[in-house]
Scaffold this motif. Structure first.
Motif, short mmCIF file in Angstrom:
data_model
loop_
_atom_site.label_atom_id
_atom_site.label_comp_id
_atom_site.label_asym_id
_atom_site.label_seq_id
_atom_site.Cartn_x
_atom_site.Cartn_y
_atom_site.Cartn_z
N THR A 1 41.26 15.52 34.49
CA THR A 1 42.04 14.19 35.44
C THR A 1 43.40 13.99 35.15
O THR A 1 43.84 14.08 33.76
CB THR A 1 41.16 12.97 34.91
N LEU A 2 44.24 14.35 36.03
CA LEU A 2 45.54 14.33 35.99
C LEU A 2 45.90 12.68 35.94
O LEU A 2 45.32 12.07 36.96
CB LEU A 2 46.31 14.99 36.98
N GLN A 3 46.98 12.38 35.33
CA GLN A 3 47.64 10.98 35.25
C GLN A 3 49.04 10.78 35.76
O GLN A 3 49.84 12.09 35.68
CB GLN A 3 47.66 10.54 33.81
N PRO A 4 49.43 9.91 36.20
CA PRO A 4 50.86 9.69 36.71
C PRO A 4 51.82 9.98 35.36
O PRO A 4 51.62 9.64 34.35
CB PRO A 4 51.06 8.09 36.89
N GLY A 5 52.82 10.91 35.95
CA GLY A 5 53.79 11.43 34.74
C GLY A 5 53.38 12.59 34.50
O GLY A 5 54.07 13.50 33.75
N ASP A 6 52.04 13.18 34.51
CA ASP A 6 51.95 14.61 34.29
C ASP A 6 52.57 15.65 35.02
O ASP A 6 53.03 15.35 35.95
CB ASP A 6 50.40 14.76 34.38
N VAL A 7 52.88 16.74 34.30
CA VAL A 7 53.87 17.74 34.67
C VAL A 7 52.99 19.18 34.97
O VAL A 7 52.20 19.53 33.86
CB VAL A 7 55.06 18.13 33.95
N ILE A 8 53.08 19.65 35.91
CA ILE A 8 52.50 21.08 36.05
C ILE A 8 53.73 22.10 36.49
O ILE A 8 54.22 21.74 37.54
CB ILE A 8 51.34 21.21 37.23
N ALA A 9 54.02 23.17 35.49
CA ALA A 9 55.05 24.15 35.97
C ALA A 9 54.25 25.14 36.72
O ALA A 9 53.11 25.71 36.19
CB ALA A 9 55.65 24.62 34.61
N CYS A 10 54.82 25.67 37.92
CA CYS A 10 54.28 26.49 38.76
C CYS A 10 54.15 27.81 38.41
O CYS A 10 53.73 28.80 39.19
CB CYS A 10 54.89 26.27 40.27
N GLY A 11 54.67 28.52 37.25
CA GLY A 11 54.79 29.73 36.96
C GLY A 11 56.06 30.26 37.24
O GLY A 11 57.05 29.85 37.86
N THR A 12 56.30 31.43 36.53
CA THR A 12 57.66 32.11 36.78
C THR A 12 57.64 33.29 37.54
O THR A 12 56.41 33.96 37.57
CB THR A 12 58.47 32.35 35.51
N SER A 13 58.89 34.03 37.94
CA SER A 13 58.71 35.21 38.59
C SER A 13 59.60 36.18 37.79
O SER A 13 59.54 36.10 36.68
CB SER A 13 59.11 35.32 40.04
N VAL A 14 59.96 37.45 38.60
CA VAL A 14 60.74 38.30 37.88
C VAL A 14 62.15 37.97 36.94
O VAL A 14 62.58 36.94 37.54
CB VAL A 14 60.93 39.46 38.75
N GLY A 15 62.45 38.57 35.97
CA GLY A 15 63.72 38.23 35.38
C GLY A 15 63.73 37.65 34.19
O GLY A 15 64.66 37.16 33.73
N ALA A 16 62.45 37.09 33.68
CA ALA A 16 62.36 36.39 32.45
C ALA A 16 62.58 37.43 31.23
O ALA A 16 61.95 38.62 31.09
CB ALA A 16 61.06 35.77 32.15
N LEU A 17 63.71 37.07 30.14
CA LEU A 17 64.14 37.87 29.34
C LEU A 17 64.34 37.03 28.02
O LEU A 17 64.36 35.76 28.11
CB LEU A 17 65.63 38.45 29.73
N PRO A 18 64.63 37.49 26.87
CA PRO A 18 64.91 36.96 25.52
C PRO A 18 66.45 36.10 25.69
O PRO A 18 67.23 36.95 26.37
CB PRO A 18 64.73 38.15 24.68
N MET A 19 66.67 35.20 24.85
CA MET A 19 67.84 34.56 24.90
C MET A 19 68.41 35.09 23.41
O MET A 19 67.69 35.45 22.52
CB MET A 19 67.67 33.27 24.64
#
Length: 258
Positions: free
Chosen positions: A218-236
């Motif tokens: 059950t999702l509530q007001p203010g909840d956050v869903i990150a939709c996933g990432t694509s190419v190019g994620a690297l270490p900092m």
């Protein structure tokens, strides 16, 4: 019409929420996700500190939700969201530092993502209901301690790798009135673009993501869903500035400071 909702702190330490336009903050009172009314004169943006625009009860992230990355990695196309939880306590706002856990010296990845902010309680929803329940969109940096994730071959540690304090930058605002299909996510390290991909490449679109997750949680007001990432994620690397930018929402800028 696009509206930018923010949370802020004044120099006197008072916290509030409101809208941002033309470098001026209009304070509101009430509930950002319910009845909100303007309250008081506008404040110059330079006189306040932007906070993470939301403090969710659930902070959910998706894996393998972009066609280009799935093709590059040879992953099967999922029919349902492949999701994990990030601790709400991992959230920080614009300008705050990303700091790995004490004693961790492994790889720490940035992952620029589009975030969905839920605006109403929703459970077991159809897609039209789910679409109506999305209040707005924000930028998310789904920071990951890669060496923790893969440390135990018998048990990938998704929550532990993604939930340390400061591993959930969100902001700078929640934008309403945008069409997610027209957006691109860009991530720059010290000004050099490393990720640049269209949100329209999503495997599962926002309304379907929300509908399917709402049948399990059950999702509530203010909840956050990150939709996933694509190419190019690297270490900092230490001292780097990482900026997640989505036109129409803005730029979420944080430093990486082990």
């Amino acid at each position: 019409m696009v509206t930018h909702w923010i949370r802020f702190r004044t120099a006197a330490g008072m916290e509030g929420f409101g809208t941002l336009a033309d470098a001026a903050v209009t304070p509101f009172e009430g509930d950002m996700f319910g009845t909100a009314t303007p309250a008081g004169p506008a404040l110059p943006l330079g006189d306040v500190t932007l906070l993470a625009p939301v403090r969710p009860r659930h902070f959910i992230g998706l894996w393998n939700n972009f066609h280009e990355l799935a093709a590059k990695q040879g992953n099967a196309i999922p029919e349902t969201p492949l999701w994990f939880l990030k601790a709400p306590g991992s959230i920080i706002g614009p300008g705050e530092a990303i700091r790995p856990p004490a004693g961790y010296a492994g790889k720490t990845l940035y992952e620029g993502e589009l975030g969905l902010v839920i605006g109403q309680r929703i459970a077991n929803a159809e897609e039209n209901e789910a679409a109506a329940a999305i209040f707005g969109l924000t930028c998310v940096n789904d920071v990951t301690a890669l060496d923790i994730l893969t440390a135990d071959p018998s048990f990938p540690q998704w929550a532990r790798a993604k939930s340390p304090d400061s591993f959930g930058p969100i902001g700078p605002c929640i934008a309403t009135g945008l069409d997610w299909r027209e957006l691109r996510v860009q991530v720059a390290l010290n000004g050099r673009i490393r990720q640049d991909y269209p949100c329209a490449d999503m495997i599962l679109p926002p309304a379907r993501i929300v509908a399917l997750i709402s049948r399990e949680v059950t999702l509530q007001p203010g909840d956050v869903i990150a939709c996933g990432t694509s190419v190019g994620a690297l270490p900092m690397r230490p001292g780097m500035e990482v900026s997640v930018s989505i036109p129409g929402i803005g730029s979420l800028v944080n430093s990486f400071s082990p």
